[in-house]
Design a protein around this motif. Structure first.
Motif, short mmCIF file in Angstrom:
data_model
loop_
_atom_site.label_atom_id
_atom_site.label_comp_id
_atom_site.label_asym_id
_atom_site.label_seq_id
_atom_site.Cartn_x
_atom_site.Cartn_y
_atom_site.Cartn_z
N ARG A 318 -9.17 20.96 -5.99
CA ARG A 318 -9.13 19.54 -5.61
C ARG A 318 -7.70 19.15 -5.23
O ARG A 318 -6.97 18.52 -6.00
CB ARG A 318 -9.64 18.67 -6.75
CG ARG A 318 -11.14 18.77 -6.97
CD ARG A 318 -11.63 17.79 -8.01
NE ARG A 318 -13.03 18.02 -8.32
CZ ARG A 318 -14.05 17.43 -7.69
NH1 ARG A 318 -13.80 16.55 -6.75
NH2 ARG A 318 -15.29 17.72 -8.02
N GLY A 319 -7.33 19.53 -4.05
CA GLY A 319 -6.02 19.20 -3.55
C GLY A 319 -5.91 19.54 -2.09
O GLY A 319 -6.76 20.25 -1.52
N GLY A 320 -4.87 19.05 -1.46
CA GLY A 320 -4.64 19.31 -0.05
C GLY A 320 -3.33 18.68 0.37
O GLY A 320 -2.64 18.03 -0.43
N ALA A 321 -2.97 18.86 1.63
CA ALA A 321 -1.76 18.19 2.12
C ALA A 321 -1.87 16.69 1.87
O ALA A 321 -0.89 16.03 1.50
CB ALA A 321 -1.57 18.48 3.60
N ILE A 322 -3.08 16.15 2.06
CA ILE A 322 -3.39 14.78 1.63
C ILE A 322 -4.56 14.85 0.68
O ILE A 322 -5.61 15.40 1.01
CB ILE A 322 -3.71 13.86 2.81
CG1 ILE A 322 -2.47 13.64 3.69
CG2 ILE A 322 -4.24 12.52 2.32
CD1 ILE A 322 -2.71 12.72 4.87
N LEU A 323 -4.39 14.29 -0.52
CA LEU A 323 -5.46 14.16 -1.50
C LEU A 323 -5.78 12.69 -1.67
O LEU A 323 -4.90 11.88 -1.95
CB LEU A 323 -5.05 14.75 -2.84
CG LEU A 323 -6.02 14.50 -4.01
CD1 LEU A 323 -7.36 15.15 -3.76
CD2 LEU A 323 -5.42 14.96 -5.33
N MET A 324 -7.06 12.35 -1.49
CA MET A 324 -7.54 10.99 -1.70
C MET A 324 -8.49 11.02 -2.88
O MET A 324 -9.55 11.64 -2.81
CB MET A 324 -8.23 10.47 -0.45
CG MET A 324 -7.31 10.37 0.76
SD MET A 324 -8.18 10.23 2.35
CE MET A 324 -9.19 8.78 2.05
N ASP A 325 -8.14 10.36 -3.96
CA ASP A 325 -8.94 10.39 -5.18
C ASP A 325 -8.95 8.98 -5.77
O ASP A 325 -7.96 8.52 -6.32
CB ASP A 325 -8.32 11.38 -6.18
CG ASP A 325 -9.25 11.69 -7.34
OD1 ASP A 325 -10.12 10.86 -7.65
OD2 ASP A 325 -9.11 12.77 -7.94
N GLY A 326 -10.09 8.30 -5.63
CA GLY A 326 -10.17 6.93 -6.11
C GLY A 326 -9.62 5.95 -5.10
O GLY A 326 -8.64 5.25 -5.37
N THR A 327 -10.25 5.89 -3.91
CA THR A 327 -9.71 5.06 -2.84
C THR A 327 -10.82 4.27 -2.15
O THR A 327 -12.00 4.60 -2.24
CB THR A 327 -9.00 5.91 -1.76
OG1 THR A 327 -9.98 6.58 -0.96
CG2 THR A 327 -8.06 6.92 -2.38
N GLU A 328 -10.39 3.26 -1.43
CA GLU A 328 -11.27 2.49 -0.56
C GLU A 328 -10.51 2.14 0.72
O GLU A 328 -9.34 1.74 0.68
CB GLU A 328 -11.73 1.20 -1.24
CG GLU A 328 -12.64 1.41 -2.44
CD GLU A 328 -13.06 0.09 -3.09
OE1 GLU A 328 -12.67 -0.98 -2.58
OE2 GLU A 328 -13.75 0.15 -4.12
N ASN A 329 -11.18 2.35 1.84
CA ASN A 329 -10.64 1.93 3.14
C ASN A 329 -9.27 2.56 3.44
O ASN A 329 -8.35 1.89 3.87
CB ASN A 329 -10.55 0.40 3.21
CG ASN A 329 -11.91 -0.26 3.13
OD1 ASN A 329 -12.69 -0.22 4.08
ND2 ASN A 329 -12.20 -0.85 1.98
N ILE A 330 -9.19 3.87 3.25
CA ILE A 330 -8.00 4.62 3.62
C ILE A 330 -8.25 5.27 4.98
O ILE A 330 -9.31 5.88 5.20
CB ILE A 330 -7.65 5.70 2.59
CG1 ILE A 330 -7.49 5.07 1.20
CG2 ILE A 330 -6.39 6.46 2.99
CD1 ILE A 330 -6.39 4.04 1.09
N SER A 331 -7.30 5.15 5.90
CA SER A 331 -7.41 5.77 7.21
C SER A 331 -6.32 6.83 7.38
O SER A 331 -5.14 6.56 7.10
CB SER A 331 -7.26 4.73 8.32
OG SER A 331 -8.39 3.87 8.36
N VAL A 332 -6.74 8.01 7.80
CA VAL A 332 -5.81 9.11 8.12
C VAL A 332 -6.09 9.48 9.57
O VAL A 332 -7.09 10.13 9.88
CB VAL A 332 -6.04 10.30 7.18
CG1 VAL A 332 -5.10 11.45 7.55
CG2 VAL A 332 -5.83 9.89 5.72
N THR A 333 -5.24 9.03 10.48
CA THR A 333 -5.55 9.12 11.90
C THR A 333 -4.37 9.62 12.72
O THR A 333 -3.21 9.31 12.43
CB THR A 333 -5.98 7.75 12.45
OG1 THR A 333 -4.92 6.80 12.25
CG2 THR A 333 -7.22 7.23 11.74
N ASN A 334 -4.70 10.41 13.74
CA ASN A 334 -3.72 10.86 14.73
C ASN A 334 -2.57 11.65 14.12
O ASN A 334 -1.43 11.57 14.59
CB ASN A 334 -3.18 9.68 15.54
CG ASN A 334 -4.18 9.15 16.53
OD1 ASN A 334 -4.52 9.83 17.50
ND2 ASN A 334 -4.71 7.97 16.26
N ASN A 335 -2.87 12.41 13.08
CA ASN A 335 -1.86 13.26 12.46
C ASN A 335 -2.07 14.71 12.86
O ASN A 335 -3.12 15.09 13.41
CB ASN A 335 -1.95 13.14 10.93
CG ASN A 335 -1.74 11.72 10.45
OD1 ASN A 335 -0.63 11.20 10.45
ND2 ASN A 335 -2.82 11.07 10.05
#
Length: 799
Positions: A318-335
């Protein structure tokens, strides 16, 4: 209010990058907004803030309901620890917290560390003393180098870029002075993914003491052939290889000819993750947008991939360059994500309305995008293929127990390729213990296993549409471009017990797959498995308007799958061991070969009104009591050479209910990604077996075949009858040649050592048919005639 606020980089680190100098900017914005600038270390303007002070300031601004946009100026930011964004960094729907690059492609967040080394010669090697205790990955002038390994790295070898059956033989182990800390990498014995081990010593028999193998959730010995070893000093024997001696803190490197190490940039990976967004269902991180940034050089995490995903074949980290754990309305775009040791984006546990869009992800060690919930949300979970909770002890309530899983999220318009370079049980997009995830318009190719994988039925509602997924299952087997399992509560590892459950609890599958999983308008291709593989109880699917370029479509066990209006090229429908009351439907499809049932005595709700390309295939289906209203003929594809498989208005396929659907909407949508994205090769179509039979030649697995048709050929070849597929040309080092075939050999039979029986090869059309039905196993067992003697050979279709 006007604010002049300069923010240093997110990181307390040593960094002196070359970048475009950006003058201090004054920002004129609305009263409720703040515009912050970040600079790499070494380029901080006079009024810049430290990381601690800057984050405290940003947090204070957000807590006072300010709208904050953080812009990173050009350069490389080297982290000493991940960026932690908790609920205190949350924005709002109207005013999200934005973290973006001033210029896309010019800002890099690196998990590596720059080194200043004093290199000294050591025989043909170079060496340098370090102060760090471990090195995971080494980069020189931005290029990843190869950790010392056997066999040596060979980009032309498909599996592991090099493998050897003797990688850990007693003879080779005996040549190693101290292998402790080395690693053994291997495929699963059934080629169901990969496994990894750390070497802890050598026992009294001279064999390695290994710790690992937990990366695959179905226990297996190491594959006897597909294996390699790395991080052994004695294997440091090729230019570009390196080894780090942890006892002496010495880095050894074999420089390629012409490399000037003294003037080279040296980097080593030191972090698993770059940005961690950490909240929970009661206090989530909300409304943060991350955009235009390059993420790179995280550590390899294969020895942390040890959490099983229920009864799927997967284990995860459970990990990565970006880890999202316990979130709402997070955008990861154009990376951009590249040169990562593990996962790129991991959406873990409670998440709602995540938006993963328009990213480019390539050259990474594990999976690209993963949505994975918590097993605490699963009712009566089982965690290995052979486990089962008895019905008397089973929680029979519907759906999840809590909200600790991803839902109502999207992965769209992402370009994903060359992933799984270390780990092999990976996917371009992975869904597990999640619901209502839309996976759309992604281009995914050159992957070792599935392009898109659904680990189990919990909890359905996914929409998979307009994806272009090809060059898949390149290093493993028995899998698909799209793969799923359905080992949910109703499923049992013993088939007779599962048959009983299917009769006594026919609707139990609905307790987990609450809503149908929809697969529509995709283009799939898999040469080493199925284009669409619904395995082991996958249930409640609606599959329509897809183009399957190569591997066909498989339904195994499971309930309530409706498959209609698909085009299956050079292959067919593979029904495997259905339940008596499966309620499956297969209709209005165009298929270019006969059905391929295995151990199947039941035929679901309806298999009819399909369009075959040969009368022989239709009659074969009708002998099984199927397809009484189906037809055959030339489908009259409009432009198959260009990938347009719409049919003309005169096509008989339209008379059985087939309807044309768009052929130009697969894959990424963004113009900059469309320019980069590759497309699959469109196959030469055998619209019927007579096409192959009437053709003078046929190319297959690296050889050119022709049918034996004359008495003269029979006599010259010394075969008992005018029959067989004669090799008239062979590609050096191709699959056929590597399997031992030679020009002049005649394939007489294709045999099945697993299920028994054999296919007699009269003409090249028979070889094509046999190959189509067996290529998913990754090998083809053939009986040939050579020099008037029969021989048994195995052709490896993976290499």
């Amino acid at each position: 209010m006007r604010i002049f606020l300069f923010l240093i980089s997110f990181f307390l680190i040593s960094c002196s990058p070359v970048h475009n100098n950006v003058q201090e900017k004054a920002t004129s914005v609305a009263d409720n907004s703040e515009f912050l600038m970040a600079y790499p270390d070494g380029q901080i303007p006079q009024n810049g803030l430290s990381l601690t002070d800057a984050l405290q300031k940003a947090k204070a601004l957000l807590s006072s309901n300010k709208s904050v946009k953080l812009t990173l100026t050009s350069g490389t930011y080297y982290l000493t620890k991940p960026i932690m964004l908790g609920p205190e960094f949350s924005g709002t729907k109207e005013q999200p917290f934005i973290i973006s690059a001033e210029e896309k492609g010019k800002v890099t967040l690196s998990a590596a560390k720059l080194l200043d080394l004093n290199w000294q010669p050591h025989n043909q090697l170079m060496k340098a003393q370090l102060t760090v205790e471990n090195i995971d990955q080494l980069y020189i002038n931005g290029k990843k180098q190869i950790r010392a390994r056997y066999p040596n790295f060979d980009a032309s070898v498909q599996v592991f870029n090099g493998y050897a059956a003797d990688a850990i033989s007693l003879e080779r182990i005996a040549t190693w002075k101290n292998p402790v800390g080395g690693f053994v990498h291997a495929l699963h014995e059934g080629r169901w993914g990969g496994m990894h081990y750390q070497i802890e010593g050598v026992d009294e028999k001279g064999e390695l003491k290994l710790n690992g193998g937990f990366q695959n959730n179905r226990y297996s010995p190491l594959h006897k052939k597909y294996r390699y070893v790395e991080n052994i000093f004695e294997e440091l024997d090729a230019p570009g290889e390196w080894y780090f001696d942890k006892d002496t803190l010495t880095l050894y490197f074999y420089p390629p000819q012409g490399m000037d190490l003294a003037n080279s940039q040296i980097e080593i990976s030191q972090l698993d993750q770059i940005i961690v967004l950490q909240g929970d269902s009661t206090n989530p991180v909300k409304h943060i947008n991350i955009q235009g940034i390059t993420f790179t050089q995280t550590k390899q995490t294969f020895m942390k991939t040890n959490e099983p995903l229920l009864r799927s074949d997967w284990a995860i980290y459970r990990g990565g360059a970006i880890l999202m754990d316990g979130t709402e309305n997070i955008s990861v775009t154009n990376n951009t994500f590249y040169n990562l040791g593990g996962n790129a984006i991991f959406v873990s546990n409670y998440n709602r309305h995540a938006n993963i869009a328009s990213n480019e992800i390539f050259d990474i060690g594990a999976s690209a995008i993963s949505f994975v919930g918590s097993a605490t949300a699963v009712r009566s979970p089982s965690f290995e293929y052979h486990e089962f909770v008895e019905i008397a002890d089973m929680d029979m309530e519907l759906g999840p127990k809590n909200e600790n899983y991803p839902s109502k999220s999207i992965a769209t318009d992402n370009l994903i390729f060359d992933i799984g370079q270390v780990e092999k049980q990976v996917a371009g997009v992975q869904l597990s213990m999640s619901s209502d995830i839309t996976v759309s318009h992604n281009s995914i190719y050159r992957v070792p296993r599935a392009g898109i994988n659904v680990s189990e039925g919990t909890w359905g509602g996914h929409i998979l549409e307009y994806n272009d997924v090809f060059e898949t299952v390149l290093e493993t087997g028995d899998h698909g471009a799209f793969n799923s399992w359905g080992r949910d509560r109703f499923w049992h590892p013993t088939r007779p017990e599962m048959d009983k459950l299917a009769k006594t609890h026919p609707d139990l599958y609905k307790a987990d797959v609450l809503s149908p999983i929809i697969i529509r308008n995709n283009r799939f291709q898999c040469d080493h498995g199925w284009d669409i593989d619904l395995d082991d109880g996958s249930s409640n699917y609606k599959i329509y308007n897809n183009v399957a370029l190569s591997g066909g479509l498989k339904l195994r066990e499971g309930f309530n799958r409706t498959v209609e209006n698909n085009i299956i090229l050079n292959n067919s429908f593979h029904p495997h061991v259905w339940f008596e009351n499966s309620d499956d439907t297969f209709r209005h499809n165009i298929i270019l070969a006969s059905h391929k049932p295995i151990l199947n005595n039941f035929w679901g709700n309806e298999i009819d009104k399909n369009f075959f390309t040969t009368e022989q295939a239709l009659l074969k289906a009708q002998k099984l009591g199927l397809d009484s209203n189906s037809k055959f003929g030339d489908p009259l594809f409009i432009a198959p050479e260009n990938g347009n498989y719409q049919v003309s208005e005169e096509s008989l396929a339209l008379t059985v209910g087939f309807k044309n659907f768009p052929m130009d909407q697969f894959g990424v949508k963004s113009e900059h990604l469309k320019r980069k994205a590759e497309k699959p090769e469109f196959p030469n179509l055998y619209l019927n077996n007579n096409d192959a039979a009437n053709s003078n030649e046929m190319d297959l697995f690296g050889a050119t075949f022709k049918s034996v048709t004359t008495l003269g050929e029979q006599s010259a070849l010394g075969i008992p009858e005018i029959a067989g597929a004669l090799i008239i040309n062979i590609v050096p080092n191709g699959k056929a040649a590597l399997g031992g075939l030679k020009k002049g050999d005649v394939i007489l039979r294709v045999i099945d050592s697993e299920f028994g029986g054999a296919d007699k090869i009269i003409a090249i059309s028979d070889l094509l048919t046999s190959y189509r039905s067996r290529k998913w196993r990754g090998h083809l067992e053939v009986v040939i005639m050579r020099n008037q003697k029969e021989q048994h050979l195995e052709i490896n279709l993976l290499d």
